[in-house]
Design a protein around this motif. Structure first.
Motif, PDB file in Angstrom:
ATOM      1  N   LEU A 202       0.869  -1.157  -0.131  1.00 25.22           N
ATOM      2  CA  LEU A 202      -0.126   0.126  -0.039  1.00 25.22           C
ATOM      3  C   LEU A 202       0.877   1.297  -0.202  1.00 25.22           C
ATOM      4  CD1 LEU A 202      -2.563  -0.989   2.629  1.00 25.22           C
ATOM      5  CD2 LEU A 202      -3.157  -0.687   0.152  1.00 25.22           C
ATOM      6  N   ALA A 203       1.927   1.236   0.631  1.00 31.48           N
ATOM      7  CA  ALA A 203       2.900   2.341   0.898  1.00 31.48           C
ATOM      8  C   ALA A 203       3.924   2.597  -0.354  1.00 31.48           C
ATOM      9  CB  ALA A 203       3.298   2.393   2.121  1.00 31.48           C
ATOM     10  N   THR A 204       4.117   1.397  -0.950  1.00 24.69           N
ATOM     11  CA  THR A 204       5.099   1.510  -1.909  1.00 24.69           C
ATOM     12  C   THR A 204       4.970   2.568  -3.196  1.00 24.69           C
ATOM     13  OG1 THR A 204       5.793  -0.960  -1.752  1.00 24.69           O
ATOM     14  CG2 THR A 204       6.350   0.077  -3.614  1.00 24.69           C
ATOM     15  N   PRO A 205       3.921   2.565  -3.610  1.00 21.98           N
ATOM     16  CA  PRO A 205       3.593   3.758  -4.765  1.00 21.98           C
ATOM     17  C   PRO A 205       3.804   5.237  -4.223  1.00 21.98           C
ATOM     18  CG  PRO A 205       1.698   2.049  -4.785  1.00 21.98           C
ATOM     19  CD  PRO A 205       2.496   1.884  -3.455  1.00 21.98           C
ATOM     20  N   LEU A 206       3.604   5.489  -2.846  1.00 26.57           N
ATOM     21  CA  LEU A 206       3.872   6.683  -2.421  1.00 26.57           C
ATOM     22  C   LEU A 206       5.227   6.764  -2.186  1.00 26.57           C
ATOM     23  CD1 LEU A 206       0.687   7.158   0.013  1.00 26.57           C
ATOM     24  CD2 LEU A 206       0.964   8.275  -2.299  1.00 26.57           C
ATOM     25  N   VAL A 207       5.880   6.190  -1.589  1.00 24.50           N
ATOM     26  CA  VAL A 207       7.273   5.903  -1.348  1.00 24.50           C
ATOM     27  C   VAL A 207       8.207   6.242  -2.571  1.00 24.50           C
ATOM     28  CG1 VAL A 207       9.400   4.630  -0.477  1.00 24.50           C
ATOM     29  CG2 VAL A 207       7.172   4.540   0.982  1.00 24.50           C
ATOM     30  N   MET A 208       7.518   5.453  -3.834  1.00 24.50           N
ATOM     31  CA  MET A 208       8.385   5.765  -4.969  1.00 24.50           C
ATOM     32  C   MET A 208       8.200   7.173  -5.466  1.00 24.50           C
ATOM     33  SD  MET A 208       7.671   2.268  -6.947  1.00 24.50           S
ATOM     34  CE  MET A 208       8.617   2.792  -8.507  1.00 24.50           C
ATOM     35  N   ALA A 209       7.025   7.681  -5.274  1.00 21.95           N
ATOM     36  CA  ALA A 209       6.676   8.991  -5.701  1.00 21.95           C
ATOM     37  C   ALA A 209       7.707  10.093  -4.832  1.00 21.95           C
ATOM     38  CB  ALA A 209       5.201   9.412  -5.538  1.00 21.95           C
ATOM     39  N   VAL A 210       7.704   9.879  -3.621  1.00 13.93           N
ATOM     40  CA  VAL A 210       8.314  10.759  -2.851  1.00 13.93           C
ATOM     41  C   VAL A 210       9.656  10.658  -3.113  1.00 13.93           C
ATOM     42  CG1 VAL A 210       9.211  11.135  -0.517  1.00 13.93           C
ATOM     43  CG2 VAL A 210       6.747  10.610  -0.675  1.00 13.93           C
ATOM     44  N   VAL A 211      10.438   9.455  -3.137  1.00  9.51           N
ATOM     45  CA  VAL A 211      11.783   9.524  -3.741  1.00  9.51           C
ATOM     46  C   VAL A 211      12.136  10.105  -5.156  1.00  9.51           C
ATOM     47  CG1 VAL A 211      13.775   7.801  -4.268  1.00  9.51           C
ATOM     48  CG2 VAL A 211      12.138   7.361  -2.391  1.00  9.51           C
ATOM     49  N   ALA A 212      11.282   9.568  -5.917  1.00 10.70           N
ATOM     50  CA  ALA A 212      11.419  10.399  -7.411  1.00 10.70           C
ATOM     51  C   ALA A 212      11.160  11.916  -7.237  1.00 10.70           C
ATOM     52  CB  ALA A 212      10.311   9.857  -8.285  1.00 10.70           C
ATOM     53  N   ASP A 213      10.441  12.560  -6.323  1.00 11.10           N
ATOM     54  CA  ASP A 213      10.373  14.081  -6.438  1.00 11.10           C
ATOM     55  C   ASP A 213      11.684  14.362  -5.812  1.00 11.10           C
ATOM     56  OD1 ASP A 213       9.019  16.306  -6.076  1.00 11.10           O
ATOM     57  OD2 ASP A 213       8.963  16.094  -3.965  1.00 11.10           O
ATOM     58  N   VAL A 214      12.437  13.650  -4.631  1.00  8.11           N
ATOM     59  CA  VAL A 214      13.584  14.336  -4.128  1.00  8.11           C
ATOM     60  C   VAL A 214      14.716  14.072  -5.219  1.00  8.11           C
ATOM     61  CG1 VAL A 214      15.421  13.589  -2.529  1.00  8.11           C
ATOM     62  CG2 VAL A 214      13.022  13.510  -1.792  1.00  8.11           C
ATOM     63  N   LEU A 215      14.828  13.258  -5.987  1.00  5.02           N
ATOM     64  CA  LEU A 215      15.723  13.102  -7.253  1.00  5.02           C
ATOM     65  C   LEU A 215      15.647  13.898  -8.340  1.00  5.02           C
ATOM     66  CD1 LEU A 215      16.447   9.394  -7.299  1.00  5.02           C
ATOM     67  CD2 LEU A 215      17.648  10.998  -6.178  1.00  5.02           C
ATOM     68  N   HIS A 216      14.102  14.219  -8.540  1.00  2.00           N
ATOM     69  CA  HIS A 216      13.914  15.097  -9.682  1.00  2.00           C
ATOM     70  C   HIS A 216      12.705  16.394  -9.348  1.00  2.00           C
ATOM     71  CE1 HIS A 216      14.228  16.231 -14.057  1.00  2.00           C
ATOM     72  NE2 HIS A 216      13.018  15.922 -14.113  1.00  2.00           N
ATOM     73  N   ARG A 217      12.768  17.434  -8.920  1.00  5.23           N
ATOM     74  CA  ARG A 217      11.816  18.110  -8.228  1.00  5.23           C
ATOM     75  C   ARG A 217      11.062  18.660  -9.386  1.00  5.23           C
ATOM     76  NH1 ARG A 217      11.499  18.040  -2.840  1.00  5.23           N
ATOM     77  NH2 ARG A 217      13.546  18.164  -1.860  1.00  5.23           N
ATOM     78  N   ASP A 218      11.233  18.540 -10.722  1.00  4.55           N
ATOM     79  CA  ASP A 218      10.452  19.115 -11.789  1.00  4.55           C
ATOM     80  C   ASP A 218       9.046  18.131 -11.755  1.00  4.55           C
ATOM     81  OD1 ASP A 218      12.080  21.099 -11.843  1.00  4.55           O
ATOM     82  OD2 ASP A 218      13.260  20.463 -13.655  1.00  4.55           O
ATOM     83  N   GLY A 219       9.028  17.009 -11.522  1.00  4.93           N
ATOM     84  CA  GLY A 219       8.081  16.270 -12.128  1.00  4.93           C
ATOM     85  C   GLY A 219       7.251  15.813 -10.961  1.00  4.93           C
ATOM     86  N   ARG A 220       7.021  16.608  -9.903  1.00  7.02           N
ATOM     87  CA  ARG A 220       6.571  16.409  -8.749  1.00  7.02           C
ATOM     88  C   ARG A 220       4.973  15.947  -8.994  1.00  7.02           C
ATOM     89  NH1 ARG A 220       6.596  20.248  -3.527  1.00  7.02           N
ATOM     90  NH2 ARG A 220       8.540  19.199  -3.544  1.00  7.02           N
ATOM     91  N   PHE A 221       4.266  16.579  -9.564  1.00  6.23           N
ATOM     92  CA  PHE A 221       2.839  16.267  -9.837  1.00  6.23           C
ATOM     93  C   PHE A 221       2.690  15.055 -10.741  1.00  6.23           C
ATOM     94  CE2 PHE A 221      -0.704  16.815 -13.060  1.00  6.23           C
ATOM     95  CZ  PHE A 221      -2.066  16.946 -12.042  1.00  6.23           C
ATOM     96  N   LEU A 222       3.499  14.711 -11.692  1.00  4.33           N
ATOM     97  CA  LEU A 222       3.362  13.596 -12.552  1.00  4.33           C
ATOM     98  C   LEU A 222       3.688  12.413 -11.696  1.00  4.33           C
ATOM     99  CD1 LEU A 222       3.181  12.208 -15.423  1.00  4.33           C
ATOM    100  CD2 LEU A 222       5.664  12.751 -15.535  1.00  4.33           C
ATOM    101  N   PHE A 223       4.744  12.433 -10.670  1.00  2.00           N
ATOM    102  CA  PHE A 223       5.101  11.415  -9.904  1.00  2.00           C
ATOM    103  C   PHE A 223       3.823  10.939  -9.014  1.00  2.00           C
ATOM    104  CE2 PHE A 223       9.639  13.090 -10.090  1.00  2.00           C
ATOM    105  CZ  PHE A 223       9.892  12.622 -11.189  1.00  2.00           C
ATOM    106  N   PHE A 224       3.366  11.785  -8.466  1.00  2.00           N
ATOM    107  CA  PHE A 224       2.135  11.359  -7.533  1.00  2.00           C
ATOM    108  C   PHE A 224       0.879  11.050  -8.288  1.00  2.00           C
ATOM    109  CE2 PHE A 224       4.847  13.811  -4.662  1.00  2.00           C
ATOM    110  CZ  PHE A 224       4.785  12.950  -3.433  1.00  2.00           C
ATOM    111  N   LEU A 225       0.782  11.778  -9.567  1.00  2.00           N
ATOM    112  CA  LEU A 225      -0.263  11.115 -10.407  1.00  2.00           C
ATOM    113  C   LEU A 225       0.086   9.863 -10.940  1.00  2.00           C
ATOM    114  CD1 LEU A 225      -2.784  12.129 -11.884  1.00  2.00           C
ATOM    115  CD2 LEU A 225      -1.231  12.678 -13.707  1.00  2.00           C
TER     116      LEU A 225
END
Length: 277
Positions: A133-156
């Motif tokens: 359950l938490a894995t998709p959100l964890v992936m989105a948070v880590v991706a956001d840390v590595l690449h700030r410009d795609g925050r909306f796309l990551f969480f979407l």
């Protein structure tokens, strides 16, 4: 004049001769007392002796539980397949761009975050059900840390994964794979979905399909008739879905009439206007 039956002439329980019988077993007909009378979930008010209540053909819900207990379901294989694809994708990305000490270069490693959870899930570790359950959100948070410009796309992108994980977490068949306690009501829903007169479901499916493809109507008729013939609510286990069988049969009858008397003439007039316009 006394209407009392002498104790010596009272009907006795077949298992406990000292106890008076209060009824008979719905399967074998043996006399049973109050201590022997056993109800089976999903069979209403019917009472059975202990021996018949333990039979798989009577207690079909318990038989269903034992059938799937600890055995991998479809979701386990789906999670395993997705985990394998993520590993292949991460390996291909590293081979293409290399691995350097920068945030952008480490970005493909985000794909490897779900791998431990996926492997544990496939192996039946209970903690992996919750971690999924938490894995998709964890992936989105880590991706956001590595690449700030795609925050909306990551969480979407995390939303479909989260919804799928919720569906897996609530799936009764998946709970049986992880050897979790499942209520009789949930088992009844699973049995209805998979084993309760599947011909009726096919009739309804072909009935809906015949609205768009009238050539499928005869199949809906056959499936609907066969499903209606199989309905027996007094059987053990009960066979239902009468409504779906009737709905499929009706749709199979109506769809050719709809095409023959409504849709085909309308299409013919429309094509005539387009051609001779």
């Amino acid at each position: 004049m006394s209407l009392e039956v002498p104790a010596s002439q009272q009907v006795r329980c077949a298992v406990h001769p000292a106890q008076p019988a209060g009824g008979t077993c719905s399967r074998c007909g043996s006399f049973i007392c109050a201590d022997c009378a056993t109800s089976v979930p999903g069979l209403g008010a019917r009472l059975y002796c202990a021996a018949c209540a333990a039979r798989s053909d009577v207690n079909y819900l318990e038989a269903l539980r034992q059938r799937y207990w600890g055995r991998r379901d479809e979701w386990a294989w789906v999670v395993a397949g997705v985990t394998l694809l993520l590993c292949v994708g991460a390996a291909a990305a590293v081979a293409q761009w290399g691995l350097r000490a920068s945030k952008q270069a480490l970005f493909p490693l985000v794909l490897l975050l779900p791998v431990p959870v996926g492997v544990a899930f496939f192996l039946g570790q209970r903690w992996a059900r919750h971690a999924l359950l938490a894995t998709p959100l964890v992936m989105a948070v880590v991706a956001d840390v590595l690449h700030r410009d795609g925050r909306f796309l990551f969480f979407l992108c995390a939303v479909p994964g989260l919804l799928t994980a919720l569906r897996i977490h609530r799936d009764v068949r998946n709970q049986l794979f992880f050897r979790l306690p499942v209520s009789a009501g949930s088992l009844k829903l699973l049995w209805d979905l998979r084993f309760n007169n599947p011909m009726a479901r096919q009739a309804l499916r072909f009935g809906f399909s015949s609205v768009f493809m009238p050539l499928l109507a005869p199949i809906a008729w056959v499936c609907g008739v066969l499903a209606l013939m199989r309905v027996d609510l007094k059987a053990t286990p009960p066979i239902g879905r009468r409504g779906q069988a009737i709905a499929g049969l009706v749709l199979g009858i109506v769809s050719p009439l709809l095409w023959g008397f409504v849709l085909v003439p309308v299409l013919d007039r429309w094509l005539s206007k387009m051609v001779y316009k």
